[in-house]
Design a protein around this motif. Structure first.
Motif, PDB file in Angstrom:
ATOM      1  N   GLN A 185     -19.255  25.293 -12.164  1.00  0.00           N
ATOM      2  CA  GLN A 185     -18.435  25.579 -10.933  1.00  0.00           C
ATOM      3  C   GLN A 185     -17.567  23.939 -10.359  1.00  0.00           C
ATOM      4  O   GLN A 185     -16.486  24.253  -9.260  1.00  0.00           O
ATOM      5  N   MET A 186     -18.320  22.679 -10.075  1.00  0.00           N
ATOM      6  CA  MET A 186     -18.067  21.576  -9.436  1.00  0.00           C
ATOM      7  C   MET A 186     -16.839  20.982 -10.210  1.00  0.00           C
ATOM      8  O   MET A 186     -15.953  20.647 -10.115  1.00  0.00           O
ATOM      9  N   TRP A 187     -16.470  21.072 -11.543  1.00  0.00           N
ATOM     10  CA  TRP A 187     -15.681  20.698 -12.523  1.00  0.00           C
ATOM     11  C   TRP A 187     -14.359  20.800 -11.748  1.00  0.00           C
ATOM     12  O   TRP A 187     -13.997  20.386 -11.862  1.00  0.00           O
TER      13      TRP A 187
ATOM     14  N   GLY B  25     -34.626   1.917 -26.469  1.00  0.00           N
ATOM     15  CA  GLY B  25     -35.148   3.129 -25.590  1.00  0.00           C
ATOM     16  C   GLY B  25     -34.875   4.059 -26.611  1.00  0.00           C
ATOM     17  O   GLY B  25     -34.468   4.335 -27.486  1.00  0.00           O
ATOM     18  N   ALA B  26     -35.962   4.910 -26.270  1.00  0.00           N
ATOM     19  CA  ALA B  26     -35.984   6.120 -27.220  1.00  0.00           C
ATOM     20  C   ALA B  26     -35.524   7.489 -26.550  1.00  0.00           C
ATOM     21  O   ALA B  26     -35.631   8.114 -25.313  1.00  0.00           O
ATOM     22  N   ASN B  27     -33.832   7.184 -27.061  1.00  0.00           N
ATOM     23  CA  ASN B  27     -32.701   8.364 -26.497  1.00  0.00           C
ATOM     24  C   ASN B  27     -32.592   8.503 -24.903  1.00  0.00           C
ATOM     25  O   ASN B  27     -32.757   9.540 -24.388  1.00  0.00           O
ATOM     26  N   LEU B  28     -33.205   7.446 -24.323  1.00  0.00           N
ATOM     27  CA  LEU B  28     -32.360   7.026 -22.469  1.00  0.00           C
ATOM     28  C   LEU B  28     -31.285   7.388 -22.126  1.00  0.00           C
ATOM     29  O   LEU B  28     -30.562   7.008 -21.452  1.00  0.00           O
ATOM     30  N   ASP B  29     -29.745   7.124 -23.414  1.00  0.00           N
ATOM     31  CA  ASP B  29     -28.579   6.186 -22.869  1.00  0.00           C
ATOM     32  C   ASP B  29     -28.154   8.050 -22.336  1.00  0.00           C
ATOM     33  O   ASP B  29     -28.682   9.241 -22.377  1.00  0.00           O
ATOM     34  N   TYR B  30     -27.429   7.348 -20.717  1.00  0.00           N
ATOM     35  CA  TYR B  30     -26.473   9.465 -20.542  1.00  0.00           C
ATOM     36  C   TYR B  30     -25.332   8.258 -19.786  1.00  0.00           C
ATOM     37  O   TYR B  30     -25.506   7.152 -19.829  1.00  0.00           O
ATOM     38  N   GLY B  31     -24.670   9.482 -19.044  1.00  0.00           N
ATOM     39  CA  GLY B  31     -22.964   8.775 -19.289  1.00  0.00           C
ATOM     40  C   GLY B  31     -23.048   9.738 -17.573  1.00  0.00           C
ATOM     41  O   GLY B  31     -23.252  11.205 -17.814  1.00  0.00           O
TER      42      GLY B  31
ATOM     43  N   ARG C 193     -14.895   5.138   7.301  1.00  0.00           N
ATOM     44  CA  ARG C 193     -15.497   3.816   7.857  1.00  0.00           C
ATOM     45  C   ARG C 193     -17.235   3.814   7.844  1.00  0.00           C
ATOM     46  O   ARG C 193     -17.094   3.224   6.576  1.00  0.00           O
ATOM     47  N   ALA C 194     -17.411   3.629   8.284  1.00  0.00           N
ATOM     48  CA  ALA C 194     -19.361   3.566   7.623  1.00  0.00           C
ATOM     49  C   ALA C 194     -20.019   4.666   6.766  1.00  0.00           C
ATOM     50  O   ALA C 194     -20.709   4.428   6.111  1.00  0.00           O
ATOM     51  N   LEU C 195     -19.030   5.498   6.623  1.00  0.00           N
ATOM     52  CA  LEU C 195     -20.297   6.751   6.023  1.00  0.00           C
ATOM     53  C   LEU C 195     -19.046   6.923   4.571  1.00  0.00           C
ATOM     54  O   LEU C 195     -18.441   6.673   4.569  1.00  0.00           O
ATOM     55  N   TYR C 196     -20.811   7.354   3.754  1.00  0.00           N
ATOM     56  CA  TYR C 196     -20.165   7.511   2.195  1.00  0.00           C
ATOM     57  C   TYR C 196     -20.540   8.772   2.247  1.00  0.00           C
ATOM     58  O   TYR C 196     -21.381   9.257   1.514  1.00  0.00           O
ATOM     59  N   ALA C 197     -19.974   8.858   0.419  1.00  0.00           N
ATOM     60  CA  ALA C 197     -20.593   9.975  -0.245  1.00  0.00           C
ATOM     61  C   ALA C 197     -20.212   9.957  -1.895  1.00  0.00           C
ATOM     62  O   ALA C 197     -18.858  10.080  -1.875  1.00  0.00           O
ATOM     63  N   LYS C 198     -20.863  10.306  -2.879  1.00  0.00           N
ATOM     64  CA  LYS C 198     -20.391  10.366  -4.159  1.00  0.00           C
ATOM     65  C   LYS C 198     -21.357  11.840  -4.644  1.00  0.00           C
ATOM     66  O   LYS C 198     -22.493  11.699  -4.329  1.00  0.00           O
ATOM     67  N   VAL C 199     -20.713  12.098  -5.904  1.00  0.00           N
ATOM     68  CA  VAL C 199     -21.340  13.418  -6.949  1.00  0.00           C
ATOM     69  C   VAL C 199     -21.129  12.792  -8.103  1.00  0.00           C
ATOM     70  O   VAL C 199     -19.712  12.589  -8.152  1.00  0.00           O
ATOM     71  N   ASN C 200     -22.242  12.717  -8.612  1.00  0.00           N
ATOM     72  CA  ASN C 200     -22.618  12.018 -10.042  1.00  0.00           C
ATOM     73  C   ASN C 200     -22.537  13.438 -10.951  1.00  0.00           C
ATOM     74  O   ASN C 200     -24.390  13.748 -10.624  1.00  0.00           O
ATOM     75  N   LEU C 201     -21.741  13.762 -11.471  1.00  0.00           N
ATOM     76  CA  LEU C 201     -22.002  14.252 -12.690  1.00  0.00           C
ATOM     77  C   LEU C 201     -22.197  13.833 -13.709  1.00  0.00           C
ATOM     78  O   LEU C 201     -21.682  13.491 -14.926  1.00  0.00           O
ATOM     79  N   SER C 202     -23.067  14.320 -15.108  1.00  0.00           N
ATOM     80  CA  SER C 202     -23.472  13.628 -16.213  1.00  0.00           C
ATOM     81  C   SER C 202     -22.392  14.233 -17.769  1.00  0.00           C
ATOM     82  O   SER C 202     -22.484  15.802 -16.735  1.00  0.00           O
ATOM     83  N   TYR C 203     -21.953  13.532 -18.124  1.00  0.00           N
ATOM     84  CA  TYR C 203     -21.623  14.574 -19.237  1.00  0.00           C
ATOM     85  C   TYR C 203     -21.413  14.563 -20.252  1.00  0.00           C
ATOM     86  O   TYR C 203     -21.163  14.830 -21.201  1.00  0.00           O
ATOM     87  N   THR C 204     -22.932  13.730 -20.535  1.00  0.00           N
ATOM     88  CA  THR C 204     -23.632  13.733 -22.234  1.00  0.00           C
ATOM     89  C   THR C 204     -24.352  14.791 -22.423  1.00  0.00           C
ATOM     90  O   THR C 204     -24.662  15.352 -20.965  1.00  0.00           O
ATOM     91  N   PRO C 205     -24.820  15.312 -23.344  1.00  0.00           N
ATOM     92  CA  PRO C 205     -26.484  16.214 -23.840  1.00  0.00           C
ATOM     93  C   PRO C 205     -27.294  16.009 -23.153  1.00  0.00           C
ATOM     94  O   PRO C 205     -28.247  16.714 -22.791  1.00  0.00           O
TER      95      PRO C 205
ATOM     96  N   ARG D  76     -26.243  18.517 -19.698  1.00  0.00           N
ATOM     97  CA  ARG D  76     -25.348  17.404 -19.317  1.00  0.00           C
ATOM     98  C   ARG D  76     -24.804  18.631 -18.525  1.00  0.00           C
ATOM     99  O   ARG D  76     -25.234  20.094 -18.227  1.00  0.00           O
ATOM    100  N   GLY D  77     -23.653  18.373 -16.830  1.00  0.00           N
ATOM    101  CA  GLY D  77     -23.959  19.409 -16.577  1.00  0.00           C
ATOM    102  C   GLY D  77     -25.242  18.351 -14.733  1.00  0.00           C
ATOM    103  O   GLY D  77     -24.503  19.522 -14.558  1.00  0.00           O
ATOM    104  N   SER D  78     -25.264  17.888 -15.576  1.00  0.00           N
ATOM    105  CA  SER D  78     -26.645  17.750 -13.965  1.00  0.00           C
ATOM    106  C   SER D  78     -25.979  16.518 -13.355  1.00  0.00           C
ATOM    107  O   SER D  78     -24.845  16.343 -13.067  1.00  0.00           O
ATOM    108  N   VAL D  79     -26.700  16.611 -11.884  1.00  0.00           N
ATOM    109  CA  VAL D  79     -25.258  16.284 -10.448  1.00  0.00           C
ATOM    110  C   VAL D  79     -26.757  15.831  -9.750  1.00  0.00           C
ATOM    111  O   VAL D  79     -28.220  15.887  -9.473  1.00  0.00           O
TER     112      VAL D  79
END
Length: 252
Positions: free
Chosen positions: A4-6, A115-121, A130-142, A151-154
């Motif tokens: 639902q984050m997409w 590597g043994a199938n370690l690649d991902y995106g 200001r000094a604060l930051y926030a990031k959301v990272n969503l995986s798009y690879t299987p 896929r869809g890990s956060v």
């Protein structure tokens, strides 16, 4: 729930590309590089060099319009990243400057040659105020670092970089990772970091940080490698154990 984050991600990207009056960016495209020697490679609280030093380097291109691209590399240990000769991160995205912060969107692809199938995106959406930051990272690879059907890990990255006098910065970070896919929740984790960095002049800097990860199960505390020791038994370590990391960097 995670998927639902997409729609929200699409709204953030639309805001990034919307018209307005962003703060002035660099007048000309710039190209910079960096080299780091670290006592250990720790990523998101997880120790990827098995307690050994790591050599890292990067190359970054930035355009006045806000577009950017780069490559970053690091040595890894085959006992953690199975059969991998190293890590290569490729990324590109857009940064929109605001009066007191910024918004960003970027695509990352993490390569582990050999590597043994370690690649991902991942798709990364970030905000700074200001000094604060926030990031959301969503995986798009299987796969997510070798974990199938993820896929869809956060991964949520929050923190602050606080000025502490001339040339000194306090780095605070808290992260939380949730793996998508049936049965993958055993790899969920949280991590934290407290660090102090100092600019030394002429492009040199140094940093000292304490970092720690906590897994939702024993998957990280009792991480079992595919590599075997002299006795023929699989090697194991606490991949999320608390540790201090000292690094020295040079930016060109």
């Amino acid at each position: 729930m995670k998927h639902q984050m997409w729609p929200a991600c699409g709204a953030v990207i639309s805001l990034l590309l919307a018209g307005g009056s962003p703060a002035a960016l660099a007048a000309q495209p710039s190209l910079s590089s960096n080299v780091t020697l670290a006592s250990e490679y720790v990523s998101r609280g997880v120790r990827q060099s098995w307690g050994r030093p790591a050599l890292q380097s990067g190359l970054d291109w930035t355009a006045p319009s806000g577009w950017f691209a780069g490559i970053w590399t690091s040595t890894v240990d085959k006992r953690f990243a199975e059969k991998a000769h190293g890590e290569i991160d490729l990324y590109g995205g857009y940064l929109r400057q605001l009066d007191t912060g910024s918004l960003s969107a970027a695509l990352y692809y993490y390569r582990y040659p050999g590597g043994a199938n370690l690649d991902y995106g991942e798709l990364s959406l970030g905000a700074n105020w200001r000094a604060l930051y926030a990031k959301v990272n969503l995986s798009y690879t299987p796969r997510f670092f070798g974990i199938a059907d993820a896929r869809g890990s956060v991964y949520i990255d929050t923190g602050a970089n606080l000025e502490a006098g001339e040339d000194w910065t306090i780095n605070l970070h808290a992260g939380s990772g949730q793996l998508a896919g049936r049965g993958n929740a055993v790899w969920d984790w949280r991590d934290a970091k407290l660090g102090l960095a100092r600019k030394l002049g002429s492009g040199w800097s140094t940093a000292l940080a304490w970092t720690r990860a906590w897994g939702s199960s024993g998957a990280y505390a009792h991480y079992v490698s595919a590599q075997r020791g002299p006795d023929g038994r699989p090697l194991a370590t606490d991949a999320g154990a608390g540790t201090f990391v000292l690094s020295v960097s040079r930016t060109y």
